[in-house]
Every structure is written in C-alpha cells, then in structure tokens.
Design an enzyme around this catalytic site. Sequence first.
Site, short mmCIF file in Angstrom:
data_model
loop_
_atom_site.label_atom_id
_atom_site.label_comp_id
_atom_site.label_asym_id
_atom_site.label_seq_id
_atom_site.Cartn_x
_atom_site.Cartn_y
_atom_site.Cartn_z
N GLU A 43 5.66 5.90 9.51
CA GLU A 43 3.97 6.63 9.66
C GLU A 43 3.79 4.28 9.81
O GLU A 43 4.11 3.69 9.24
CB GLU A 43 4.04 6.48 8.17
CG GLU A 43 2.06 7.06 8.17
CD GLU A 43 1.61 7.83 6.57
OE1 GLU A 43 0.60 8.65 6.67
OE2 GLU A 43 3.04 7.82 5.63
N LYS A 75 -2.60 13.18 11.17
CA LYS A 75 -2.14 13.62 10.34
C LYS A 75 -3.09 14.44 9.65
O LYS A 75 -5.47 14.04 9.75
CB LYS A 75 -2.17 11.96 9.02
CG LYS A 75 -1.95 12.34 8.24
CD LYS A 75 -1.24 11.01 7.21
CE LYS A 75 -0.49 11.38 6.17
NZ LYS A 75 -0.02 10.69 5.51
N CYS A 132 4.02 12.45 6.30
CA CYS A 132 4.33 12.13 5.13
C CYS A 132 3.63 13.23 4.30
O CYS A 132 4.51 14.37 3.67
CB CYS A 132 3.73 11.10 4.82
SG CYS A 132 4.07 10.34 4.11
N SER A 192 12.67 -16.72 -22.32
CA SER A 192 12.75 -16.96 -23.49
C SER A 192 14.22 -16.41 -24.62
O SER A 192 13.93 -16.52 -25.86
CB SER A 192 11.46 -16.17 -24.46
OG SER A 192 11.50 -14.34 -24.19
#
Length: 690
Positions: A45, A114, A175, A356
């Site tokens: 896409e 789309k 999609c 840490s």
Amino acid sequence: MASLATVSATCLNQFPLDFHGNLQRILRSIEISKQQGSRFRCGPELEISGYNCEDHFYEQDTINHSWEILAELLKDDRCQDILVDVGLPVMFKGVTYNCRVIFLNKKILLIRPKQILCDDGNYRESRWFTGWTKVRHIEDFRLPPVVQGVTNQVFVPFGDALLDLHDTCIGIEICEELWAPVSSHIDQSLAGAEIIINGSGSHTEIRKASYALELIKSASAKCGLAYVFSNLRGCDGERVYLNGCSTIVLNGDVLKLGEQYSLMDVEVLTAVINLDAIRTYKNRIRSRSLIAASAPSYPSVRVEWSICEHVSRIPTSPLDTVSFIPPEEEIARGPALWMWDYLRRSGASGFFLPLSGGVDSSSVAIIAYSMCTLITEYLKDHQDEQVLRDVRKVVRDQEYYPQDATSLCGKILTTCYMGSENSSQETKSRAENLANAIGSNHFVINISSATKAFVEELSKSFDGKTPTFQGEKVENLALQNVQARSRMVYAYLFAQLVPWKQQRNGFLLVVGTANVDEAIRGYFTKYDCSAADLNPIGGISKIDLKNFILYAGRKFKLEAVREIVEAPPTAELQPLESNQTDEQDMGMTYDELSCFGKLRKPQACGPFSMAAILLQMWKGKHSPEEIARKVKHFYTSYAMNRHKMSILTPACHMENYSPEDHRYDLRPLFYPDFAWQFKKIDDLVQSEVD
C-alpha cells in the site's frame, strides 16, 4: 495442458517521502519478480509515497512527486513485459484517494481507489483520504502531463473494476477491505475473479501475526481463489512496525509466506498457481455456484495479456506447516528492527541508554543487543550491500565489517549506570554485568552532587527551608523527582558528547525504558530519563518483559538476567532503608495493571463496567469491597497522571492497550473526580453483598 499462472507478492521497507529510495526498491522487486518468471507483480500500500506521510498527503507536492515516480516506472525497461500493480495517492475531481495503479508495457490499465478506509487503532486514513463510494462503477481520469508523455494516453479508467485477462480475471482489494465485514473479494469472486490482489500496510502486535493470514485463508477457501497479499515492512517514521508476512494462498492453502521480521528491504514471493484447480474448487461448492449464477455483473477492463505461459512449470505446493514466532521472540525482533530503521534513517551514530539494572532498562539493552545479533547473522547469510552500507554509515567507518554482535554493540550502544546515594551495590553490579555481557560502551556516574546542588540552590531561595525524605509527602516526591530529572539531563549530555570523546562525528539517540503498564498508571516522573528520543518497550507489558528477559538470557547465554528478574522492581529514589518497591508505590501489582489496561482500552470499559467484569473475574480472589477499592484507585491514579501520557516518548506499538495518545488512545487531558461512576460501583458492590 494445465493453466499455470506465475504471480509475485512483494514486501518492501519503504520510507515516507523517500521518493528516490522507494523507486529503487520498487524497481528491484519488479526485477526479482521477472527473474523468478512472474507475469504479475503486486506491491504494498502507498509504496511510492510511503504509507505514513500523514499530513504531507495534504501537500500537492506529495501527489505530484508520486506521479513523477510512476512515470519513471512506466518508462523503465525493467518494468516491461510484466503486469505491475503499485500504490500511490491520487487526486480525482478535487478528492484525494488511496489508489492502486495497474500498468503494462507503458500503458495504465486501471486506477483503483480504496473503498473502505481504516480509522481505528493506529490509523486515521479518512483524515487524508476519501473512500470511493461508487461500487461497480468506473469513470475517465485525465492523466497528468508527466505521465501522458510516457503512455501517450490522456484518459484511463478510474474506479471499481476487474481486470479481464486472456486467461483469467483479477480482482483488487486494498488493505482494510479484507478486514471489513462485507469484503470486496466476495462480490468480485462471484463475478468471476479467480485471483485477488491486496496491497496492504498492516502493523504488528504481539500475538496477532496469524490474524491476517486466517482472514486470507478464509477468503480464499470460502470463495475459491488465489489471494496475493503484499504488505509493507519496517519502521517508516511512525510508532508502528509494519510486519511483512506477505502471502500467497490458493483455495485456503498457504503457498508462500514471507518473513515475519527481517532486515530485507525487498522481499519477493513468487508462486506458480494452477488456475484449473481454482475452477474445479469453485465448481464443487454448489452453494457458491448458485449465488454466483445470479450475481450482478461487474465492470471490467480488458487486458491484452496472458498471466500463463506455455512453458514447463510445476505448480507451487502448499506449505507443510505454517507457524509464527512466540511472543518472546517477537519482542526480540520487532522492537529491535524498529530501532534499527529508526537509527539508520535518523543520521545518528548510536544509542545512549540509562541502564539501572532493573527489568525495563535491561530489556532495552538486550533488545539493542538482539538488533546487533540480527544484523551480524543476516550479513553472514546474505550479501546485502544496503545493510552493510547502513552499518558503516552509523559507525562512521567505511571499512568496518561487523564480525559479531558484541563488537557491533560496543560501537552502537552506550550504557550508563546513573547511581546516587540511594542506589544499591546490587543494581550497580547487575547493570555492569549485563553491559559486559553484551559488550556495550559502559559508564558509571553518581548524580548525588548534582541533585544536592539543585536542592541547596532551592533552599537559598526558600530562606534556608530544605525538603527532606522524612518530611511531608510533597517533600519526598520532590526529592525523588529531582533525581529522576537529573538523569535525563545527564542522558542528553552523554548522548551529545560520547561521539566527541571517541573522536568521531555524530550524536546518540537517547533510549527510554518505561513499559506500557507504568505509562497507564503514570508511574514515572514527567521529563525524567523516560523522556527520551524513542522507547522500544513503551508498548510492552511488565509481564511480557520478564518472560522476554528470561528467554533472551537462554537465547543469548546471558547469565546476568536471572538476578535481574528475581530482584523486586524498585526506582531506588528514596533512602535504601525505606525498602522502596514499584508495586508498593503504585498500590497495585503489575498483573493487576495489565488487566486494568486491557479492560480500559480494547474492551472500552469505564469504571463501572470494569468493576462489574472484575467482580466476576476476581470472584473468590478478592472481596467485592476490595475490587471496588482497586478499580477506584486505578482510575483515580490514571486521571491524576493523564497529563503525563501526552508527552510519552515515541514507542514501538506492540500491545493493544497502549495509552499512547499521538493517535492510538485519544482521551481528554483532564478528568473529573468520577463521583457518579464511583457511586454506581458502590451500589453494585452493595447489591453483590446483599
């Protein structure tokens, strides 16, 4: 003779507005497709512009440059004699659409917009694009002059249509149309489509890799067709990692499945598909045939092209097994490759990590080491000049070749234990042991003199009044916070000057270490060393991080991790005799936090709904009164600290309950006191007790 069609699905690591780089990767994928004998190439896409251009899609430059790149593709010799599908933004009649353009031998055949846009989770497509609402309808589109000069076409079809080839019919989804309840492939297959192509931009989440594949398999099995799915890969400038997994499926069987996480910028999957197998399969599903017989016609574009060749080929066999990597390995790869894309495209020369010795910062250090492992192992197996160029660009050495992960980690990762008078020898040792094991460039400093200087200067302005840990709560928190914020100042000082000390150019990206659970609770100091340039674990839960660090310890043979996991999580911001722990400070466990987070975001619970669910879920574990107290405490803490979530360091999205509010979790900055909601909880608890 069987009708054997050879098709390719591609997976590209594209970058927004990198028109030159995107063009080269597209050309390379077409070149590979042809080398593998493919007659049709499907791309992901918006591959020309890059998917996450966001508000740059408003700019006419983005659209114009996309057409210029398409013109380059149309006239390139490598793009001849193959049917090509590419993605780009297109403006038609003053409306911008997310489109596929299909072309063959310098002729555009169809521009397909789309229809169904994605607007949930991380996506806001309708902010920039409009869905095409004219189903089964095509109109004439006037090509821009830059393309007319190449194709000698003025108008081309624009809209919803099938491609009618000599030997088959191809349908197109983009999609989200696959995910929608009424998917385009259903009507297209009933109208005769035998192959569906889908150019996608789908991101990863832990434990979600199989979801798209199951949808594709279901579509292919239900309709009887070949489904060619092309996805993007990598971090393209956003908080998501686009996970690849391009796929070719035939009648529900997986023929090809791309890598879930990879350093490959260009991956091509090619399969030989027996079209007769599709026709036989369709014919055997009698209910489908009955529906198809009465299906309305679909507009089509005739294509003078055969997807089959009269050459001797063997149809691609289904994969014996299809599996995805476990969550711990997803953490080892996804955030690591997200970091790598971020690093190589940022111009930085490495990372700086405040280490840490706790689970969170140690997880980030190991993810960075995993990144180095992935790079060195990939270069051993692949002659990938682009990856090697990127490594040399980062380390500022054009002759460098990474021999192993430890040596590369020493050049890319700088760690620093920033202790204070409240820090223990145990955390210092754990940090040093891990740094030595992974080979990071490690420093140790003490921030106490700096924080004392802040407090002493404040005391002068306050006429000698000095806060103490033994005083009021506000004094205690202020003294903790000044330590945390001092670490942020040191982190950026080191990030700027470590390359200078090493007499090389560049700067380091500061890496944050706050997990998703602490972000929701607001259990961090605003603008402390969690305020970094990027955060690989900001979308990962504490539970998953503990599992990951144990897994990584076995995988990378890091003996130091066992002590790190077994130690109680602590900020070490109060005197050691206070025995400060994170869960005690938060007033809830990390297990509870994870549960609250999942109910709050994916299940969209308010305080009352959360309490109602937990009264059943935790029945027998806690009393109704205790459950009510816990829910109220969580929402009170969440509301009080909501302002912190607006400044969270950009994090790799890996979990579906992230509070990241750039786009994923849009909420108010301030909240009321939930008086009404809490009263309804009390009423509910009373009914349970009665």
